[in-house]
Scaffold this active site. Structure first.
Site, PDB file in Angstrom:
ATOM      1  N   CYS A  49      42.813  27.868  15.204  1.00 15.71           N
ATOM      2  CA  CYS A  49      42.036  26.656  15.533  1.00 15.71           C
ATOM      3  C   CYS A  49      40.864  26.971  16.457  1.00 15.71           C
ATOM      4  CB  CYS A  49      42.917  25.583  16.166  1.00 15.71           C
ATOM      5  SG  CYS A  49      44.183  24.966  15.062  1.00 15.71           S
ATOM      6  N   ALA A  50      40.238  28.116  16.220  1.00 12.29           N
ATOM      7  CA  ALA A  50      39.080  28.497  17.045  1.00 12.29           C
ATOM      8  C   ALA A  50      38.100  29.260  16.142  1.00 12.29           C
ATOM      9  CB  ALA A  50      39.527  29.352  18.225  1.00 12.29           C
TER      10      ALA A  50
END
Ligand code: PLP
Length: 459
Positions: free
Chosen positions: A374-375
């Protein structure tokens, strides 16, 4: 011995990191998982950055209060009053754990994502955010038109870029990560606060990785808001928190419209109440809040420095051991970042991270995470846009888990996996997996559900 912990208050750190014991007992610390060769091993949970197991103290507390559980806030019954008192005292404990000042508000949320989305609805001006953030601390701001600043190659250069951006425009808020969920690194929060406050800008800290692994204080750092998650703080019962300055939270748009957030309602108008109730419409997660408060109390009772020392020893061994393996690269954003938390991301040259993660699980009983965590902007910046492997530690991690991972990665590169792996629906799996299912209700199959989860997991 697997599943044991050092007695609270004693050092869990022997001279050799391999012999490090868990710092605190966690539920399931001795759970065994089946391997493809027909044997089983104690699960080496190296995925604390995603979700940490419950502390035994948290589970005990939940069992203690469940018989007292009843409706809160407006219930006249005796147990309603007990539950309300427990909920409100949990709120105080959670705030105290992150150094809330006298006039700060503690809002019980679902998690960090929820907390940051709530805050995003209350900021009365422009927002600045860095491109290294977890999506939870990027998308709520990006959605409302925030400026996304590119990080530079060092902490010092990034602070310079931040100073310049803050001088160029009047921002109401800068939202920064307390510790990266990819590299464990961070900017020094107190320095960010000094820069921001000099420019008249407030600071929100994404404490998802910092609070459980180092602790954090609003009062000491001077930061204005902090968000964190119970499930990463050894209390996986669905609560998180947003703590910080009252004025914006009293004036901001109520996060959810519903019961409990109002003073008066007529068919044609509503008078909202102030924070925290203003943002907690609906029946609150009483047990979640009590569980999170129990975790806060347990972590706060550790001797000074014990938490950081435990995780530092494990992280140092992980990084040194991985770097010593030919073909493995540990990714870092800033060589000058001080005291990263126990989150280590690495790649194995020429090997799909999903395959390596499946092998570690099936052949060694090790739980890591693979994907882009999630980055996405950060992974691209780190030169691993297609994903990598992440190992992360916490209070229940033993030195043996880290040694097992290092040995398993070295064996993978030397000999390759012993089982055969295939990609099913984009997800690496053991071919014709014969591992027995753990006997627990509701577990009909593993492969099908794992494949269904694989898409999002790649996030
Ligand atoms: N921020 C960071 C740094 C995280 O690591 C995470 C989760 O991994 C989040 C925010 C989001 O946390 P949650 O999923 O609990 O909302």
């Amino acid at each position: 011995m697997p599943g044991t912990a050092a007695a609270p208050g004693t050092s869990a750190l022997p001279d050799r990191p391999a012999e490090t014991l868990a710092l605190l007992p966690v539920v399931g610390g001795a759970t065994r998982v089946p391997l493809v060769d027909g044997t089983s091993r104690v699960y080496a949970n190296l995925d604390y950055a995603a979700s940490a197991p419950a502390l035994e103290a948290v589970a005990d507390r939940v069992n203690e209060v469940l018989p007292l559980y009843a409706s809160v806030h407006r219930g006249a019954g005796y147990l309603s009053q007990v539950s309300t008192a427990l909920y409100e005292s949990a709120r105080t404990t959670i705030g105290r754990f992150v150094g809330a000042r006298e006039d700060d508000v503690t809002i019980v949320t679902r998690n960090t994502t929820d907390s940051l989305n709530l805050l995003a609805g209350c900021v009365p001006g422009d927002v600045l955010v860095l491109d290294l953030e977890h999506h939870a601390n990027l998308l709520p701001w990006q959605r409302r038109g925030a400026t996304v600043l590119e990080v530079a190659g060092t902490v010092a250069a990034t602070l310079d870029a931040l100073r310049a951006a803050l001088a160029a425009h009047p921002y109401a808020l800068v939202a920064v990560s307390g510790a990266s969920n990819v590299t464990g690194e961070s900017l020094p929060v107190a320095e960010v606060v000094a820069l921001a406050h000099a420019a008249g800008t407030r600071v929100a800290v994404d404490g998802a990785q910092l609070v459980p692994h180092r602790g954090f204080s609003l009062a000491r750092s001077g930061a204005d808001y902090v968000a964190f998650s119970g499930h990463k703080t050894y209390a996986p019962f669905g609560a998180g928190a947003l703590v910080g300055r009252r004025d914006w939270l009293d004036a901001g748009e109520p996060y959810l419209a519903g019961g409990g957030a109002v003073r008066d309602v007529r068919p044609d108008r509503v008078v909202w109440t102030t924070a925290p109730a203003r943002h907690e419409a609906g029946s609150p997660n009483v047990i979640g809040a009590i569980a999170l408060a129990a975790a806060c109390d347990t972590l706060a009772a550790l001797p000074d420095g014990a938490l950081a020392a435990h995780e530092r020893a494990l992280r140092d061994r992980l990084v040194d051991g991985l770097q010593a393996i030919d073909g493995v690269e540990v990714v870092r954003l800033w060589a000058d970042s001080a005291d990263p938390v126990g989150v280590v991301t690495f790649s194995v040259a020429g090997h799909d991270p999903g395959l390596v993660a499946a092998y570690l699980s099936a052949e060694h009983g090790i739980g890591v995470r693979d994907g882009r965590f999630c980055a996405h902007p950060l992974l691209a910046r780190l030169g691993v846009p297609a994903g990598a492997i992440r190992a992360s530690v916490g209070v229940g991690t033993e030195g043996e888990f880290v040694e097992r991972l290092l040995g398993a990665v070295a064996a993978y590169l030397a000999d390759g996996p012993r089982a055969r792996y295939v990609v099913v629906d984009g997800c690496w799996q053991v071919e014709a997996d014969s591992r027995p299912l753990i006997q627990v209700g509701g577990l009909a199959a593993l492969a099908a559900t794992a494949a269904a989860a694989c898409g999002p997991a790649l996030d």
